[in-house]
Enzyme design. Structure first.
Site, short mmCIF file in Angstrom:
data_model
loop_
_atom_site.label_atom_id
_atom_site.label_comp_id
_atom_site.label_asym_id
_atom_site.label_seq_id
_atom_site.Cartn_x
_atom_site.Cartn_y
_atom_site.Cartn_z
N HIS A 1 -10.93 -14.09 3.68
CA HIS A 1 -12.14 -13.32 3.37
C HIS A 1 -13.25 -14.26 2.91
O HIS A 1 -14.42 -14.05 3.22
CB HIS A 1 -11.87 -12.29 2.28
CG HIS A 1 -10.86 -11.25 2.68
ND1 HIS A 1 -10.51 -10.20 1.87
CD2 HIS A 1 -10.13 -11.09 3.81
CE1 HIS A 1 -9.60 -9.45 2.48
NE2 HIS A 1 -9.35 -9.98 3.65
N ASP B 1 -0.64 -12.51 2.04
CA ASP B 1 -1.30 -11.49 2.88
C ASP B 1 -1.53 -12.14 4.25
O ASP B 1 -2.65 -12.42 4.65
CB ASP B 1 -2.61 -11.05 2.23
CG ASP B 1 -3.18 -9.80 2.87
OD1 ASP B 1 -2.61 -9.36 3.89
OD2 ASP B 1 -4.18 -9.27 2.36
N ASP C 1 -5.49 -13.80 9.28
CA ASP C 1 -4.36 -13.69 8.34
C ASP C 1 -3.20 -14.59 8.69
O ASP C 1 -2.05 -14.13 8.81
CB ASP C 1 -3.88 -12.23 8.27
CG ASP C 1 -4.85 -11.32 7.55
OD1 ASP C 1 -5.65 -11.82 6.74
OD2 ASP C 1 -4.82 -10.09 7.80
N HIS D 1 0.88 -1.17 0.00
CA HIS D 1 0.00 0.00 0.00
C HIS D 1 0.92 1.23 0.00
O HIS D 1 1.98 1.19 0.64
CB HIS D 1 -0.83 0.12 1.28
CG HIS D 1 -1.73 -1.03 1.58
ND1 HIS D 1 -1.30 -2.11 2.29
CD2 HIS D 1 -3.05 -1.23 1.33
CE1 HIS D 1 -2.33 -2.95 2.45
NE2 HIS D 1 -3.39 -2.45 1.88
N ASP E 1 -10.42 -11.79 10.69
CA ASP E 1 -9.40 -11.98 9.67
C ASP E 1 -8.05 -12.19 10.36
O ASP E 1 -7.30 -11.24 10.55
CB ASP E 1 -9.39 -10.70 8.81
CG ASP E 1 -8.74 -10.88 7.46
OD1 ASP E 1 -8.46 -12.02 7.09
OD2 ASP E 1 -8.55 -9.86 6.77
N ASP F 1 2.36 2.02 3.33
CA ASP F 1 3.30 1.05 3.94
C ASP F 1 4.74 1.49 3.74
O ASP F 1 5.59 1.24 4.58
CB ASP F 1 3.21 -0.33 3.27
CG ASP F 1 1.85 -0.97 3.36
OD1 ASP F 1 1.08 -0.61 4.26
OD2 ASP F 1 1.57 -1.85 2.50
N GLU G 1 -10.84 -6.87 -4.40
CA GLU G 1 -10.63 -7.90 -3.36
C GLU G 1 -11.83 -7.91 -2.43
O GLU G 1 -11.96 -7.05 -1.57
CB GLU G 1 -9.35 -7.58 -2.60
CG GLU G 1 -9.01 -8.64 -1.56
CD GLU G 1 -7.72 -8.33 -0.81
OE1 GLU G 1 -6.77 -7.79 -1.41
OE2 GLU G 1 -7.67 -8.63 0.39
N ASP H 1 -4.81 -13.71 -2.55
CA ASP H 1 -4.17 -13.30 -1.31
C ASP H 1 -4.13 -14.54 -0.42
O ASP H 1 -5.16 -15.00 0.09
CB ASP H 1 -4.93 -12.16 -0.63
CG ASP H 1 -4.32 -10.80 -0.99
OD1 ASP H 1 -3.40 -10.76 -1.83
OD2 ASP H 1 -4.75 -9.78 -0.40
C1 XLS Z 1 -7.47 -6.72 4.47
C2 XLS Z 1 -7.03 -6.90 3.11
C3 XLS Z 1 -5.90 -5.99 2.67
C4 XLS Z 1 -5.80 -5.98 1.17
C5 XLS Z 1 -5.03 -4.84 0.60
O1 XLS Z 1 -8.19 -7.53 5.04
O2 XLS Z 1 -6.69 -8.24 2.91
O3 XLS Z 1 -4.71 -6.39 3.26
O4 XLS Z 1 -5.25 -7.16 0.69
O5 XLS Z 1 -5.58 -3.62 0.94
NI NI Z 2 -5.79 -9.05 1.21
NI NI Z 3 -7.50 -9.58 4.53
#
Ligand code: XLS
Ligand code: NI
Ligand code: NI
Length: 441
Positions: A274, A342, A312, A104, A310, A107, A235, A299
């Site tokens: 997601h 991600d 991740d 991003h 989430d 970032d 996304e 992702d």
């Molecule tokens: C958040 C998203 C984010 C996107 C990019 O849940 O996964 O990280 O991939 O903005």
């Molecule tokens: Ni993402």
């Molecule tokens: Ni995410």
């Protein structure tokens, strides 16, 4: 250009050691240079590192602050800290052997006091990224704009009730498109974390969706006007941080794109966690996108079945990934997309070394799943079963149904003549055992 290799001094480049290896810092399945169908494995899998998690993540959660303190995060000038951090990141990309990265805008460079100052900071870091990309050969899978963290976006970015915020978001995406193009980004992602609502009491849903559709058209127009040739990706995510996001899942994303005439310009970036947050499997989301010809990129991560947000995590579930890979390969692959991790370290995983263990696990799981999925498709048993299951549509009145050459009158005659259809087993348990044999041997 000299690349600084001071940041992970005790870790050398990760290499392939084979499935029998018991080395922790080596690949057991990911063999980047192995040629498969005339292309090396790294060109099939196109792994990417997510800058935000791996180089901006601190381990903080809603119950406590960060736990992860990186040795390179030192100094009082935020722009030079950002440069050193980027050196560390590219050293990591090279040592882990990832051909791509994603970021991003916020970032990689700190926000200034004004948009103009923020853009100047960004320019300095983009120039540095350019040098590092050239020196290492690492490429940009996609860029994106962070339209969710700053308080100005608390009520949304393109869906903000305040047109001034819409304008600010537009200016930010304009710049993000420019830098993505400059760095040779192969895709550009929109993830609308704040593009939704917390309560319908204060929300004009129709106007907000119209605004979002309009915003994406403006982005596409601008990108084309500056010669950006990359693929646009949406996304989907159902919720978090907003209670309800407009691009809830792939199916509602498709409806949104078609409503606003955007389906020619976009594909989907599907995130595993997601999908599960939306009540779908990862494979389901891939299949829905592929059926519409809109499968773009992945992702790569995983949620936790016991936690409803989430999380991740790095995905090491080879069975889940094998099924996803079967669907991806069947659809003809990801084109300009790739597998972007991600995913973030758990809060107590505080050492730089943990970044390596995490990505080795994720890359190995995907590589193994890729190989197993190729075997499943080559053996053809699964494909043959599915083909046979629909064989009644290949001839006779079945073919007429698919060709649109029939009517309810004709079908009624056929139903009356043929009587009760036979009950045919779906063989789910047989197929699960078949997959288990491929996955577990
Ligand atoms: C958040 C998203 C984010 C996107 C990019 O849940 O996964 O990280 O991939 O903005
Ligand atoms: Ni993402
Ligand atoms: Ni995410």
């Amino acid at each position: 250009m000299k690349t600084n290799r001071a940041h992970f001094p005790s870790i050398s480049a990760i290499t392939y050691a084979g499935p029998a290896s018991d080395q922790a810092l080596a690949f057991r399945h990911y063999n980047p240079d192995e040629i498969i169908d005339g292309r090396p494995m790294n060109a099939h899998l196109r792994f990417s590192i997510a800058y935000w998690h791996s180089f901006r993540g601190t381990g903080s959660d809603p119950f406590g602050p960060g736990t992860i303190v990186r040795p390179w995060e030192k100094g009082s000038d935020p722009v030079s800290v950002a440069r050193t951090r980027m050196d560390a990141a590219f050293e990591f990309f090279q040592k882990i052997g990832a051909p791509f990265w994603c970021f991003h805008d916020r970032d990689i460079a700190p926000e200034g006091r004004t948009l103009a100052e923020t853009n100047r900071n960004l320019d300095r870091l983009v120039a540095h990224a350019h040098d590092l990309q050239r020196a290492t050969g690492v490429r940009l899978l996609w860029g994106t704009a962070n339209l969710f963290a700053h308080p100005r976006y608390m009520n949304g970015a393109a869906t903000n009730p305040d047109a001034q915020v819409f304008a600010h978001a537009a200016a930010q995406v304009k710049k993000a498109l420019e830098i993505t193009k400059e760095l040779g980004g192969e895709n550009y992602v929109f993830w609308g974390g704040r593009e939704g609502y917390d309560t319908l009491l204060n929300t004009n849903l129709k106007r907000e969706q119209d605004h979002l559709g309009g915003f994406l058209h403006l982005a596409v127009d601008y990108a084309r006007s500056i010669g950006f040739k990359g693929q646009f990706l949406i996304e989907p995510k159902p919720k978090e941080p907003t209670k309800h996001q407009y691009d809830f899942d792939v199916a509602s994303g498709i409806a949104f794109l078609r409503t606003y005439g955007l389906e020619k310009h976009f594909k989907f970036n599907i995130e595993t966690n997601h999908a599960t947050l939306a009540g779908h499997s990862f494979q389901h989301e891939i299949e829905v996108a592929a059926a519409a010809g809109l499968l773009g990129s992945i992702d790569a991560n995983a949620g936790d079945p016991l936690l409803g947000w989430d999380t991740d995590q790095f995905n090491t579930d080879v069975r889940e990934l094998t099924l996803a890979m079967v669907s991806i390969l069947r659809a003809g692959g990801l084109g300009s997309g790739g597998f972007n991790f991600d995913a973030k370290l758990r809060r107590p995983s505080v050492d730089p070394e943990d970044l390596f263990h995490a990505h080795i696990g994720g890359m190995d799981a995907y590589a193994l799943a890729f190989k197993i999925a190729r075997r499943i498709l080559a053996d053809g048993k699964l494909e043959a079963f599915v083909r046979e299951r629909y064989a009644s549509y290949d001839t006779g009145f079945g073919r007429d149904i698919e060709a649109g050459r029939t009517s309810f009158r004709q079908l009624e005659k056929i139903a009356l003549k043929l009587g009760e259809p036979a009950h045919r087993s779906g063989r789910q348990e047989y197929l699960e055992n078949l997959i288990a044999r491929y996955v577990h041997g």
